[in-house]
Design an enzyme around this catalytic site. Structure first.
Site, PDB file in Angstrom:
ATOM      1  CG  HIS A 122       2.097   4.335  -7.790  1.00  0.00           C
ATOM      2  ND1 HIS A 122       1.136   3.885  -6.924  1.00  0.00           N
ATOM      3  CD2 HIS A 122       2.699   3.232  -8.287  1.00  0.00           C
ATOM      4  CE1 HIS A 122       1.161   2.559  -6.898  1.00  0.00           C
ATOM      5  NE2 HIS A 122       2.093   2.134  -7.716  1.00  0.00           N
ATOM      6  CG  ASP A 199       5.930   8.078  -4.218  1.00  0.00           C
ATOM      7  OD1 ASP A 199       6.803   7.279  -3.836  1.00  0.00           O
ATOM      8  OD2 ASP A 199       4.934   7.739  -4.875  1.00  0.00           O
ATOM      9  CD  GLN A 202       9.761   2.628  -8.603  1.00  0.00           C
ATOM     10  OE1 GLN A 202      10.880   2.161  -8.818  1.00  0.00           O
ATOM     11  NE2 GLN A 202       8.705   1.864  -8.440  1.00  0.00           N
ATOM     12  CE  LYS A 225       7.491   0.078  -5.008  1.00  0.00           C
ATOM     13  NZ  LYS A 225       7.008  -0.787  -6.090  1.00  0.00           N
ATOM     14  CB  CYS A 363      -0.278   1.700  -9.978  1.00  0.00           C
ATOM     15  SG  CYS A 363      -0.566   0.019  -9.466  1.00  0.00           S
TER      16      CYS A 363
HETATM   17  N1  PLP Z   1       4.858   5.262  -5.544  1.00  0.00           N
HETATM   18  C1  PLP Z   1       5.556   4.826  -6.600  1.00  0.00           C
HETATM   19  C2  PLP Z   1       6.225   5.814  -7.497  1.00  0.00           C
HETATM   20  C3  PLP Z   1       5.635   3.454  -6.853  1.00  0.00           C
HETATM   21  O1  PLP Z   1       6.311   3.018  -7.912  1.00  0.00           O
HETATM   22  C4  PLP Z   1       4.980   2.559  -5.983  1.00  0.00           C
HETATM   23  C5  PLP Z   1       4.990   1.105  -6.241  1.00  0.00           C
HETATM   24  O2  PLP Z   1       5.166   0.654  -7.354  1.00  0.00           O
HETATM   25  C6  PLP Z   1       4.296   3.061  -4.882  1.00  0.00           C
HETATM   26  C7  PLP Z   1       4.255   4.422  -4.697  1.00  0.00           C
HETATM   27  C8  PLP Z   1       3.588   2.170  -3.921  1.00  0.00           C
HETATM   28  O3  PLP Z   1       4.489   1.388  -3.204  1.00  0.00           O
HETATM   29  P1  PLP Z   1       3.968   0.224  -2.236  1.00  0.00           P
HETATM   30  O4  PLP Z   1       3.026  -0.614  -3.047  1.00  0.00           O
HETATM   31  O5  PLP Z   1       5.204  -0.491  -1.840  1.00  0.00           O
HETATM   32  O6  PLP Z   1       3.281   0.888  -1.092  1.00  0.00           O
END
Ligand code: PLP
Length: 404
Positions: A122, A199, A202, A225, A363
């Site tokens: 991401h 990270d 997900q 999430k 993203c």
């Molecule tokens: N990393 C992954 C794999 C994600 O899917 C997301 C959000 O879609 C994020 C990071 C960022 O999360 P947040 O916007 O809640 O900080």
């Protein structure tokens, strides 16, 4: 038996209609809906406990502080951290990764040192490293993947050099659904004496996370999430690492003593929590974690796997269907395109049928470039979705196809 009907009753929003159609909410990878217990926790705490934490001698402040610290212990238990000091409350995964990137690069890296990320990250696990790269001259290396959307582990091993200082990878891809073999990848990194940030945005809603079993050095996730509120997240870090890193932001709470000449910093976890924390959010997040724990992460994972397999089978029967991400280990995310239909058209027309999906690059523009596409339509499932909803969704795709 998985108590799907009882579960659905806990989420009032699932009963609403969109354009006079029953809502089918398949945008769970972006954010999840909230059970009553989470929403009520927010209103109840504002109505009956609200006071700033940590600094007050009065009753309410102490009660609010106890709730906030109890929430930290709930997170600790949920991910099986060794100590509550290893749980840093942040605004979400993005802030957690920025915190780590900034403090780690500043204190542990020099020009020419390397961080390893992957082809399926991401933006929030790419751009923070680029910011540090432009500040300190560090080098970003990328683990490649195959066409099924699986990382190439031999190529990963070959990326390590004397200059590798950190690996920062996603547990589950938000586009492909790939569940990366992070336990094995962490072991590989540790064999090179390199720490790893996972990270977990997900993975936290979909599987049991045990940071000690994974041996993760850092693990980041977002409350929203995993059925919790927006604006609260977590950075887990092994105490030995967090002790070594400098503060990220400065202000109240993170200090021990301040004079105009010099400041000494608070101990963990407060060193990284400048300013008034989101103590309402932390308590509500704990309620969300209690909620999923009561159902059981194993039960949730098995149920969502069933939904994903069923949806994949149904979708594959549609002519011109292309599914992106067919890893052997795959979570509850299906990215797709059909024929020449633009992802935005598909998403907009499904929306008219009451079906909420996400479209675009999710993203993850570098991943889109790797796949040679501009974007996809993404359906992502949660613990409250049903096979009946998948039928509505698949019929919806067929209807859209018949219009082109
Ligand atoms: N990393 C992954 C794999 C994600 O899917 C997301 C959000 O879609 C994020 C990071 C960022 O999360 P947040 O916007 O809640 O900080």
């Amino acid at each position: 038996m998985y108590p799907i009907q009882e579960i659905r009753k806990d989420f009032p929003i699932l009963g609403r209609t969109v354009y006079h159609k029953p809502l089918v909410y398949f945008d769970n990878a972006a954010t999840t809906q909230k059970p009553r217990s989470v929403v009520e926790s927010i209103t109840n705490e504002y109505y009956s406990v609200n006071a700033n934490v940590h600094r007050g001698v009065h009753f309410l402040s102490q009660q609010a502080t106890e709730l906030h610290e109890a929430a930290r212990r709930t997170v600790q238990t949920f991910i099986n951290a060794h100590s509550a000091n290893e749980i840093i409350f942040t605004r979400g995964t993005t802030e957690s990764i920025n915190l780590l990137a900034s403090t780690f690069a500043e204190s542990q890296m020099k020009a020419g040192d390397e961080v390893i990320i992957s082809a399926m990250e991401h933006h929030s696990n790419i751009v923070p490293w680029q910011l540090q790269a432009s500040k300190y001259g560090i080098v970003i290396k990328v683990i490649p993947m195959n066409d099924q959307g699986e990382l190439l582990l031999d190529a990963y091993e070959e990326l390590f050099t004397e200059r590798t200082k950190l690996v920062s990878i996603t547990h589950v891809s938000n586009v492909l659904g790939t569940i990366n073999p992070v336990k094995r990848m962490i072991a590989t990194a540790h064999a090179h004496n390199v720490p790893v940030l996972i990270d977990g945005a997900q993975s936290i809603p979909h599987m049991k996370i045990d940071v000690q079993d994974l041996d993760a050095d850092f693990y980041a996730f977002s409350g929203h999430k995993v059925y919790g509120p927006t604006g609260i997240g977590v950075l887990y870090g092994k105490e030995k690492w967090l002790d070594m890193l400098p503060p990220y932001q400065a202000g109240g709470e993170m200090i021990q003593h301040v004079t105009f000449e010099k400041t000494t910093f608070n101990e963990l976890p407060y060193k990284f929590e400048a300013g008034t924390p989101d103590y309402i959010g932390s308590t509500a997040l704990a309620k969300a974690l209690d909620y999923v724990s009561a159902i059981g992460m194993k039960q949730i994972a098995a149920y969502e796997h069933e939904l994903t397999v069923y949806a994949t089978q149904q979708m594959k029967q549609i002519e011109g269907m292309r599914i992106f991400g067919e890893a052997k280990e795959k979570g509850a995310v299906i990215s797709f395109l059909v024929g020449n239909i633009h992802h935005l058209d598909m998403g907009t027309l499904l929306d008219q049928l009451g079906i909420a999906v996400r479209t675009g690059h999710h993203c993850a523009e570098p991943l889109m470039n790797r796949l040679g596409i501009e974007g996809t339509v993404r359906a992502s499932f949660a613990l409250y979705n049903t096979k009946e909803e998948i039928d509505v969704f698949v019929n919806g795709i067929r209807r859209v196809c018949s219009m082109f």
